[in-house]
Design a protein around this motif. Structure first.
Motif, PDB file in Angstrom:
ATOM      1  N   TYR A   1     -24.598 -10.220  10.035  1.00  0.00           N
ATOM      2  CA  TYR A   1     -23.137 -10.067  10.024  1.00  0.00           C
ATOM      3  C   TYR A   1     -22.624  -9.764  11.431  1.00  0.00           C
ATOM      4  O   TYR A   1     -23.058  -8.809  12.054  1.00  0.00           O
ATOM      5  N   LYS A   2     -21.751 -10.611  11.916  1.00  0.00           N
ATOM      6  CA  LYS A   2     -21.176 -10.426  13.263  1.00  0.00           C
ATOM      7  C   LYS A   2     -19.672 -10.215  13.139  1.00  0.00           C
ATOM      8  O   LYS A   2     -18.942 -11.170  12.861  1.00  0.00           O
TER       9      LYS A   2
ATOM     10  N   ILE B   1     -10.643 -11.912   9.694  1.00  0.00           N
ATOM     11  CA  ILE B   1      -9.850 -10.782   9.201  1.00  0.00           C
ATOM     12  C   ILE B   1     -10.062  -9.564  10.103  1.00  0.00           C
ATOM     13  O   ILE B   1      -9.115  -8.862  10.469  1.00  0.00           O
ATOM     14  N   TYR B   2     -11.319  -9.359  10.486  1.00  0.00           N
ATOM     15  CA  TYR B   2     -11.641  -8.240  11.386  1.00  0.00           C
ATOM     16  C   TYR B   2     -10.931  -8.425  12.722  1.00  0.00           C
ATOM     17  O   TYR B   2     -10.347  -7.484  13.266  1.00  0.00           O
ATOM     18  N   LYS B   3     -10.968  -9.655  13.233  1.00  0.00           N
ATOM     19  CA  LYS B   3     -10.293  -9.904  14.506  1.00  0.00           C
ATOM     20  C   LYS B   3      -8.779  -9.780  14.341  1.00  0.00           C
ATOM     21  O   LYS B   3      -8.105  -9.193  15.183  1.00  0.00           O
TER      22      LYS B   3
ATOM     23  N   GLU C   1     -18.256  -0.091  10.190  1.00  0.00           N
ATOM     24  CA  GLU C   1     -16.804  -0.071   9.958  1.00  0.00           C
ATOM     25  C   GLU C   1     -16.293  -1.457   9.586  1.00  0.00           C
ATOM     26  O   GLU C   1     -15.481  -1.616   8.680  1.00  0.00           O
ATOM     27  N   ALA C   2     -16.775  -2.457  10.336  1.00  0.00           N
ATOM     28  CA  ALA C   2     -16.331  -3.835  10.105  1.00  0.00           C
ATOM     29  C   ALA C   2     -16.773  -4.307   8.723  1.00  0.00           C
ATOM     30  O   ALA C   2     -16.005  -4.946   7.997  1.00  0.00           O
TER      31      ALA C   2
ATOM     32  N   THR D   1     -14.153  -5.331   5.868  1.00  0.00           N
ATOM     33  CA  THR D   1     -14.069  -6.715   5.383  1.00  0.00           C
ATOM     34  C   THR D   1     -14.531  -6.815   3.926  1.00  0.00           C
ATOM     35  O   THR D   1     -14.033  -7.650   3.177  1.00  0.00           O
ATOM     36  N   HIS D   2     -15.462  -5.935   3.513  1.00  0.00           N
ATOM     37  CA  HIS D   2     -15.863  -5.908   2.103  1.00  0.00           C
ATOM     38  C   HIS D   2     -14.668  -5.510   1.229  1.00  0.00           C
ATOM     39  O   HIS D   2     -14.382  -6.149   0.209  1.00  0.00           O
ATOM     40  N   LYS D   3     -13.968  -4.467   1.657  1.00  0.00           N
ATOM     41  CA  LYS D   3     -12.793  -4.015   0.907  1.00  0.00           C
ATOM     42  C   LYS D   3     -11.744  -5.131   0.829  1.00  0.00           C
ATOM     43  O   LYS D   3     -11.199  -5.419  -0.245  1.00  0.00           O
TER      44      LYS D   3
END
Lengths: 189, 189
Positions: free
Chosen positions: A120-121, A127-129, B11-12, B16-18
């Motif tokens: 996982y990157k 969404i993270y970005k 954290e990421a 992103t899971h949530k």
């Protein structure tokens, strides 16, 4: 139809149209990122989600997987069977519940799931970005409380309880205490 | 990997899971309600969405339909072809833009779309029903501003501009001015 009823139908159409556009956009991006993330592991999203749920819930019934995985019971069952054929999970009955079929992840399934986690990157996740400007502004990830409240109404509180359980389980994978935001939900205290 | 990097990956993953769980739950409910709504009209969601976009944008290119409909260009094209075969829309080139193919809804397509709108029942929509407690609390529909900000980051401002155009178009279908919430976006002022 009275004028007031017309307005209320119009309001409902406007609101649900907006939610449909926002929600489709959000889910399609998440789906695409999820697919590229797990592509090297010969798993589709449903299969990965089932392994994930079985792992973090420490075993789950097919109906729990269907509910928390937001997939039809037959989808949950069929993909679980495919994972069983690859020795990634096993089906069993529980002593105190002979009626439901439970799914447990095997050591081989656990190993594969952990490999996906290691691959996982965050920097590949849209969404993270996309959330970074909000995170910088707030000093933490946004809470999406209105969205959570809406999901609680539609899916019931159990859905969010299971989400919290799976998040606590992810946190407990990490030996050291994580960031403050989640300390009140963690298992280490 | 340093301890700080590990925390940031954790954290990421948590975030992103949530978002994946919330977004899948939201979209699957919207998709299901949308399907039941238009079922009597022999249209699938993609076809209905294409008619909707062509109508409210007063014609659109295939790439606009693909972008705003959040569907692959080939999906947008193939379903548009099926709608063309049913005389619900037409393909054409524009004088000032020979390269793109534009889609225009036909009178028959407009009639069918308006019939679907008349069949829309807010009380059958899970999202509309689920949002009521928030609406009562706030005195208006929740804004989902964090969600909008995230979509703006991921899809760019044009996506939300088109959403606003289509919402203004829905509003202008109604002869009388609508509720205050949208008065600043309306075409009547």
């Amino acid at each position: 139809m009275s004028h007031n009823e017309e307005i209320s139908v119009q309001e409902a159409i406007l609101f649900t149209h907006k939610m449909a556009q926002l929600s489709k956009a959000l889910w399609k991006t998440i789906e695409k990122d999820w697919q590229s993330w797990i592509k090297p592991f010969d798993l589709n999203i449903n299969e990965h989600h089932i392994l994930w749920i079985a792992y973090h819930l420490k075993g789950a019934s097919v109906s729990e997987i269907s509910k928390f995985g937001v997939m039809h019971v037959s989808t949950a069952f069929n993909f679980s069977k495919k994972l069983e054929a690859r020795n990634l999970l096993t089906f069993s009955k529980r002593e105190n519940d002979k009626r439901n079929t439970y799914i447990e992840i095997t050591p081989k399934g656990e190993k594969l799931l952990l490999e996906t986690m290691q691959a996982y990157k965050p920097e590949n996740n849209s969404i993270y970005k996309g959330v970074q400007p909000l995170k910088e502004l707030y000093g933490k990830f946004p809470d999406f409380l209105e969205l959570i409240a809406l999901i609680r109404q539609v899916y019931g509180p159990e859905y969010l309880d299971i989400l919290n359980r799976s998040m606590r389980s992810i946190e407990s994978e990490y030996k050291e205490p994580a960031m403050e935001d989640h300390s009140n939900e963690s298992d280490w205290n």
